[in-house]
Design a protein around this motif. Structure first.
Motif, short mmCIF file in Angstrom:
data_model
loop_
_atom_site.label_atom_id
_atom_site.label_comp_id
_atom_site.label_asym_id
_atom_site.label_seq_id
_atom_site.Cartn_x
_atom_site.Cartn_y
_atom_site.Cartn_z
N GLN A 83 0.82 -1.21 0.00
CA GLN A 83 0.00 0.00 0.00
C GLN A 83 0.85 1.25 0.00
N LEU A 84 1.92 1.26 0.80
CA LEU A 84 2.79 2.43 0.85
C LEU A 84 3.48 2.67 -0.50
N GLN A 85 3.89 1.59 -1.16
CA GLN A 85 4.50 1.73 -2.48
C GLN A 85 3.50 2.28 -3.49
N GLN A 86 2.26 1.76 -3.40
CA GLN A 86 1.22 2.23 -4.31
C GLN A 86 0.89 3.68 -4.06
N LEU A 87 0.80 4.05 -2.78
CA LEU A 87 0.50 5.43 -2.42
C LEU A 87 1.59 6.38 -2.91
N ALA A 88 2.84 5.98 -2.73
CA ALA A 88 3.96 6.82 -3.19
C ALA A 88 3.94 6.97 -4.71
N SER A 89 3.57 5.90 -5.40
CA SER A 89 3.52 5.95 -6.86
C SER A 89 2.45 6.92 -7.34
N TRP A 90 1.25 6.86 -6.72
CA TRP A 90 0.17 7.77 -7.10
C TRP A 90 0.52 9.21 -6.74
N ALA B 122 3.43 10.52 -6.70
CA ALA B 122 4.42 11.01 -7.66
C ALA B 122 3.76 11.45 -8.96
N GLU B 123 2.67 10.79 -9.34
CA GLU B 123 1.98 11.15 -10.58
C GLU B 123 1.12 12.39 -10.43
N GLY B 124 0.74 12.72 -9.19
CA GLY B 124 -0.12 13.88 -8.98
C GLY B 124 -1.59 13.49 -9.07
N PRO B 125 -2.49 14.40 -8.65
CA PRO B 125 -3.91 14.08 -8.62
C PRO B 125 -4.51 13.90 -10.01
N LEU C 104 -11.60 0.44 -12.08
CA LEU C 104 -11.74 1.04 -10.75
C LEU C 104 -10.93 0.30 -9.71
N GLN C 105 -10.87 -1.05 -9.78
CA GLN C 105 -10.15 -1.82 -8.76
C GLN C 105 -8.66 -1.53 -8.74
N ASP C 106 -8.15 -0.92 -9.81
CA ASP C 106 -6.73 -0.56 -9.85
C ASP C 106 -6.47 0.86 -9.36
N MET C 107 -7.54 1.56 -8.96
CA MET C 107 -7.41 2.97 -8.59
C MET C 107 -7.38 3.20 -7.09
N ASP C 108 -7.26 2.15 -6.30
CA ASP C 108 -7.21 2.33 -4.85
C ASP C 108 -6.00 3.17 -4.46
N LEU C 109 -6.22 4.16 -3.60
CA LEU C 109 -5.20 5.07 -3.08
C LEU C 109 -4.76 6.14 -4.07
#
Length: 242
Positions: free
Chosen positions: A44-51, A53-56, A67-72
Protein backbone atom coordinates in the motif's frame (compact mmCIF):
# COMPACT_ATOMS: atom_id res chain seq x y z
CA UNK A 1 3.94 -40.35 26.71
CA UNK A 2 7.76 -40.34 26.80
CA UNK A 3 10.35 -38.45 24.74
CA UNK A 4 14.13 -38.20 24.80
CA UNK A 5 15.45 -34.63 24.72
CA UNK A 6 19.25 -34.23 24.72
CA UNK A 7 19.57 -37.61 26.38
CA UNK A 8 17.04 -36.79 29.09
CA UNK A 9 13.80 -38.70 29.41
CA UNK A 10 10.74 -36.47 29.30
CA UNK A 11 7.28 -37.68 30.18
CA UNK A 12 4.36 -35.55 28.99
CA UNK A 13 0.70 -36.10 29.61
CA UNK A 14 -1.16 -36.35 26.25
CA UNK A 15 -3.69 -33.68 27.24
CA UNK A 16 -0.98 -31.17 28.20
CA UNK A 17 0.90 -32.00 24.99
CA UNK A 18 -2.21 -31.27 22.94
CA UNK A 19 -2.80 -27.98 24.77
CA UNK A 20 0.83 -26.92 24.34
CA UNK A 21 0.90 -27.73 20.63
CA UNK A 22 -2.43 -25.97 20.09
CA UNK A 23 -1.23 -22.78 21.80
CA UNK A 24 2.05 -22.99 19.88
CA UNK A 25 0.22 -23.34 16.56
CA UNK A 26 -2.09 -20.40 17.34
CA UNK A 27 0.85 -18.15 18.24
CA UNK A 28 2.71 -19.12 15.08
CA UNK A 29 -0.40 -18.41 13.01
CA UNK A 30 -0.78 -14.98 14.61
CA UNK A 31 2.85 -14.20 13.84
CA UNK A 32 2.41 -15.25 10.20
CA UNK A 33 -0.74 -13.12 9.97
CA UNK A 34 1.19 -10.09 11.19
CA UNK A 35 3.88 -10.74 8.58
CA UNK A 36 1.16 -10.92 5.94
CA UNK A 37 -0.27 -7.61 7.15
CA UNK A 38 3.22 -6.10 7.01
CA UNK A 39 3.53 -7.18 3.39
CA UNK A 40 0.12 -5.68 2.57
CA UNK A 41 1.03 -2.38 4.22
CA UNK A 42 4.35 -2.24 2.37
CA UNK A 43 2.49 -2.73 -0.92
CA UNK A 44 0.00 0.00 0.00
CA UNK A 45 2.79 2.43 0.85
CA UNK A 46 4.50 1.73 -2.48
CA UNK A 47 1.22 2.23 -4.31
CA UNK A 48 0.50 5.43 -2.42
CA UNK A 49 3.96 6.82 -3.19
CA UNK A 50 3.52 5.95 -6.86
CA UNK A 51 0.17 7.77 -7.10
CA UNK A 52 1.54 10.77 -5.19
CA UNK A 53 4.42 11.01 -7.66
CA UNK A 54 1.98 11.15 -10.58
CA UNK A 55 -0.12 13.88 -8.98
CA UNK A 56 -3.91 14.08 -8.62
CA UNK A 57 -6.19 12.72 -11.34
CA UNK A 58 -9.68 13.82 -12.33
CA UNK A 59 -12.59 11.68 -13.56
CA UNK A 60 -11.59 11.85 -17.22
CA UNK A 61 -8.22 10.36 -16.33
CA UNK A 62 -9.64 7.85 -13.85
CA UNK A 63 -12.12 6.44 -16.33
CA UNK A 64 -9.25 5.21 -18.48
CA UNK A 65 -8.42 2.55 -15.85
CA UNK A 66 -10.38 -0.22 -14.07
CA UNK A 67 -11.74 1.04 -10.75
CA UNK A 68 -10.15 -1.82 -8.76
CA UNK A 69 -6.73 -0.56 -9.85
CA UNK A 70 -7.41 2.97 -8.59
CA UNK A 71 -7.21 2.33 -4.85
CA UNK A 72 -5.20 5.07 -3.08
CA UNK A 73 -5.10 7.30 -6.16
CA UNK A 74 -4.80 11.03 -5.54
CA UNK A 75 -7.99 12.70 -6.79
CA UNK A 76 -8.95 16.28 -7.63
CA UNK A 77 -12.12 17.50 -9.35
CA UNK A 78 -15.16 19.74 -8.99
CA UNK A 79 -18.58 18.47 -7.98
CA UNK A 80 -22.04 19.29 -6.68
CA UNK A 81 -23.40 18.16 -3.31
CA UNK A 82 -26.64 16.20 -3.66
CA UNK A 83 -28.48 18.19 -1.01
CA UNK A 84 -29.85 17.59 1.59
CA UNK A 85 -28.26 14.14 2.04
CA UNK A 86 -25.69 13.98 4.87
CA UNK A 87 -24.66 10.90 6.82
CA UNK A 88 -22.78 11.13 10.10
CA UNK A 89 -20.54 8.11 10.70
CA UNK A 90 -20.68 7.48 14.43
CA UNK A 91 -18.00 6.88 17.07
CA UNK A 92 -15.07 8.66 15.46
CA UNK A 93 -12.49 9.69 18.06
CA UNK A 94 -10.05 12.44 17.07
CA UNK A 95 -7.61 14.02 19.52
CA UNK A 96 -9.42 12.29 22.38
CA UNK A 97 -12.81 13.76 21.46
CA UNK A 98 -15.84 11.84 20.20
CA UNK A 99 -17.51 12.94 16.99
CA UNK A 100 -18.66 11.99 13.52
CA UNK A 101 -17.24 11.76 10.03
CA UNK A 102 -19.37 13.76 7.60
CA UNK A 103 -20.32 11.70 4.52
CA UNK A 104 -22.10 13.25 1.55
CA UNK A 105 -22.93 12.18 -2.02
CA UNK A 106 -21.35 14.30 -4.72
CA UNK A 107 -22.22 14.48 -8.41
CA UNK A 108 -19.14 15.31 -10.43
CA UNK A 109 -19.43 17.27 -13.64
CA UNK A 110 -17.91 14.61 -15.89
CA UNK A 111 -19.14 11.45 -14.18
CA UNK A 112 -22.64 9.97 -14.23
CA UNK A 113 -22.79 8.15 -10.87
CA UNK A 114 -22.86 9.86 -7.47
CA UNK A 115 -19.75 9.33 -5.36
CA UNK A 116 -19.55 9.31 -1.56
CA UNK A 117 -17.10 11.84 -0.11
CA UNK A 118 -15.85 11.82 3.47
CA UNK A 119 -15.42 15.52 4.25
CA UNK A 120 -13.79 14.95 7.64
CA UNK A 121 -14.64 15.08 11.31
CA UNK A 122 -17.00 17.17 13.42
CA UNK A 123 -17.31 17.01 17.21
CA UNK A 124 -20.43 15.48 18.76
CA UNK A 125 -22.66 17.29 21.24
CA UNK A 126 -22.67 16.15 24.87
CA UNK A 127 -26.33 15.20 24.47
CA UNK A 128 -26.44 12.29 22.04
CA UNK A 129 -29.93 13.21 20.90
CA UNK A 130 -28.51 16.43 19.43
CA UNK A 131 -26.77 16.17 16.08
CA UNK A 132 -24.26 18.83 14.99
CA UNK A 133 -25.34 21.52 12.58
CA UNK A 134 -23.76 20.81 9.20
CA UNK A 135 -23.10 23.56 6.66
CA UNK A 136 -21.92 22.38 3.25
CA UNK A 137 -21.43 24.49 0.11
CA UNK A 138 -23.50 23.52 -2.92
CA UNK A 139 -20.39 23.32 -5.12
CA UNK A 140 -17.27 21.58 -3.85
CA UNK A 141 -13.66 21.28 -4.82
CA UNK A 142 -12.80 17.72 -3.82
CA UNK A 143 -9.11 17.02 -3.13
CA UNK A 144 -8.31 13.71 -1.52
CA UNK A 145 -7.63 10.00 -1.67
CA UNK A 146 -9.92 7.55 -3.46
CA UNK A 147 -10.42 4.22 -1.70
CA UNK A 148 -12.04 1.20 -3.30
CA UNK A 149 -11.60 -0.77 -0.07
CA UNK A 150 -13.57 0.60 2.87
CA UNK A 151 -15.97 -0.37 5.65
CA UNK A 152 -15.44 -2.65 8.62
CA UNK A 153 -17.22 -4.93 11.07
CA UNK A 154 -20.23 -3.54 12.91
CA UNK A 155 -22.88 -4.72 15.35
CA UNK A 156 -26.58 -3.96 14.93
CA UNK A 157 -28.28 -2.00 12.18
CA UNK A 158 -26.35 0.52 10.15
CA UNK A 159 -28.89 3.34 9.80
CA UNK A 160 -30.68 4.74 12.81
CA UNK A 161 -34.45 5.13 12.40
CA UNK A 162 -35.55 8.50 11.12
CA UNK A 163 -36.19 10.49 7.97
CA UNK A 164 -34.54 13.81 8.82
CA UNK A 165 -31.10 14.87 7.65
CA UNK A 166 -28.41 14.40 8.77
CA UNK A 167 -28.73 10.67 9.44
CA UNK A 168 -26.46 8.76 11.80
CA UNK A 169 -24.77 5.60 10.48
CA UNK A 170 -22.31 3.05 11.84
CA UNK A 171 -20.38 2.27 8.66
CA UNK A 172 -20.29 3.26 5.02
CA UNK A 173 -22.33 0.48 3.43
CA UNK A 174 -23.65 1.16 -0.04
CA UNK A 175 -26.46 -1.37 0.33
CA UNK A 176 -28.12 0.75 3.00
CA UNK A 177 -27.25 4.18 1.54
CA UNK A 178 -28.03 3.64 -2.15
CA UNK A 179 -31.85 3.68 -1.69
CA UNK A 180 -31.58 7.39 -0.80
CA UNK A 181 -29.62 8.26 -3.93
CA UNK A 182 -30.98 8.97 -7.43
CA UNK A 183 -28.64 6.25 -8.75
CA UNK A 184 -26.44 3.68 -6.98
CA UNK A 185 -23.16 5.23 -5.90
CA UNK A 186 -19.78 4.28 -7.28
CA UNK A 187 -18.29 1.52 -5.06
CA UNK A 188 -15.62 3.82 -3.72
CA UNK A 189 -15.16 6.62 -1.18
CA UNK A 190 -13.12 9.78 -1.55
CA UNK A 191 -11.53 11.05 1.66
CA UNK A 192 -11.11 14.82 1.52
CA UNK A 193 -7.56 15.71 2.53
CA UNK A 194 -7.50 19.47 2.01
CA UNK A 195 -9.92 22.35 1.63
CA UNK A 196 -12.65 20.75 3.75
CA UNK A 197 -14.90 22.75 6.08
CA UNK A 198 -14.37 19.94 8.60
CA UNK A 199 -11.30 18.37 10.21
CA UNK A 200 -9.49 16.07 7.79
CA UNK A 201 -7.92 13.24 9.76
CA UNK A 202 -7.91 10.25 7.42
CA UNK A 203 -4.69 8.24 7.18
CA UNK A 204 -4.53 5.77 4.25
CA UNK A 205 -2.03 3.56 6.10
CA UNK A 206 -2.47 3.70 9.87
CA UNK A 207 0.09 1.12 11.01
CA UNK A 208 3.50 0.88 9.33
CA UNK A 209 4.95 -2.48 8.18
CA UNK A 210 7.71 -2.27 10.82
CA UNK A 211 5.14 -2.32 13.59
CA UNK A 212 3.44 -5.40 12.16
CA UNK A 213 6.83 -7.12 11.97
CA UNK A 214 7.48 -6.20 15.59
CA UNK A 215 4.17 -7.79 16.60
CA UNK A 216 5.04 -10.87 14.55
CA UNK A 217 8.34 -11.23 16.40
CA UNK A 218 6.52 -11.00 19.72
CA UNK A 219 4.11 -13.79 18.74
CA UNK A 220 6.98 -16.02 17.57
CA UNK A 221 8.92 -15.42 20.79
CA UNK A 222 5.81 -16.28 22.82
CA UNK A 223 5.47 -19.51 20.85
CA UNK A 224 9.07 -20.44 21.66
CA UNK A 225 8.50 -19.51 25.30
CA UNK A 226 5.43 -21.77 25.50
CA UNK A 227 7.48 -24.73 24.26
CA UNK A 228 10.33 -23.86 26.60
CA UNK A 229 8.08 -23.61 29.65
CA UNK A 230 6.33 -26.86 28.80
CA UNK A 231 9.66 -28.66 28.31
CA UNK A 232 11.14 -27.26 31.51
CA UNK A 233 8.04 -28.26 33.48
CA UNK A 234 8.19 -31.79 32.09
CA UNK A 235 11.91 -32.17 32.92
CA UNK A 236 11.32 -30.89 36.46
CA UNK A 237 8.44 -33.28 36.92
CA UNK A 238 10.54 -36.19 35.67
CA UNK A 239 13.39 -35.33 38.04
CA UNK A 240 10.95 -35.09 40.95
CA UNK A 241 9.52 -38.51 40.17
CA UNK A 242 12.99 -40.02 40.17
Amino acid sequence: MHFNVAGAAVRVHPVWLLITLTVFAVLIKLGCWQLSRASEKATQLQQLASWQAEGPLDWLQLRQHPLQDMDLVQFADEGRWLSPMVWLQDNKIVQGRIGYDVIIPVQFNRFDLPVLVNLGWVEAAQNRTELPEITIPAQLSVRGVLRTSFGSFRLGQNLEPGTDWPMRIQQIELESLNPYLPEPALPAVIYQMEGSPFLSHYQPVVMLPEKHRGYALQWFLLAVAVLGVALAASLRKEETNE
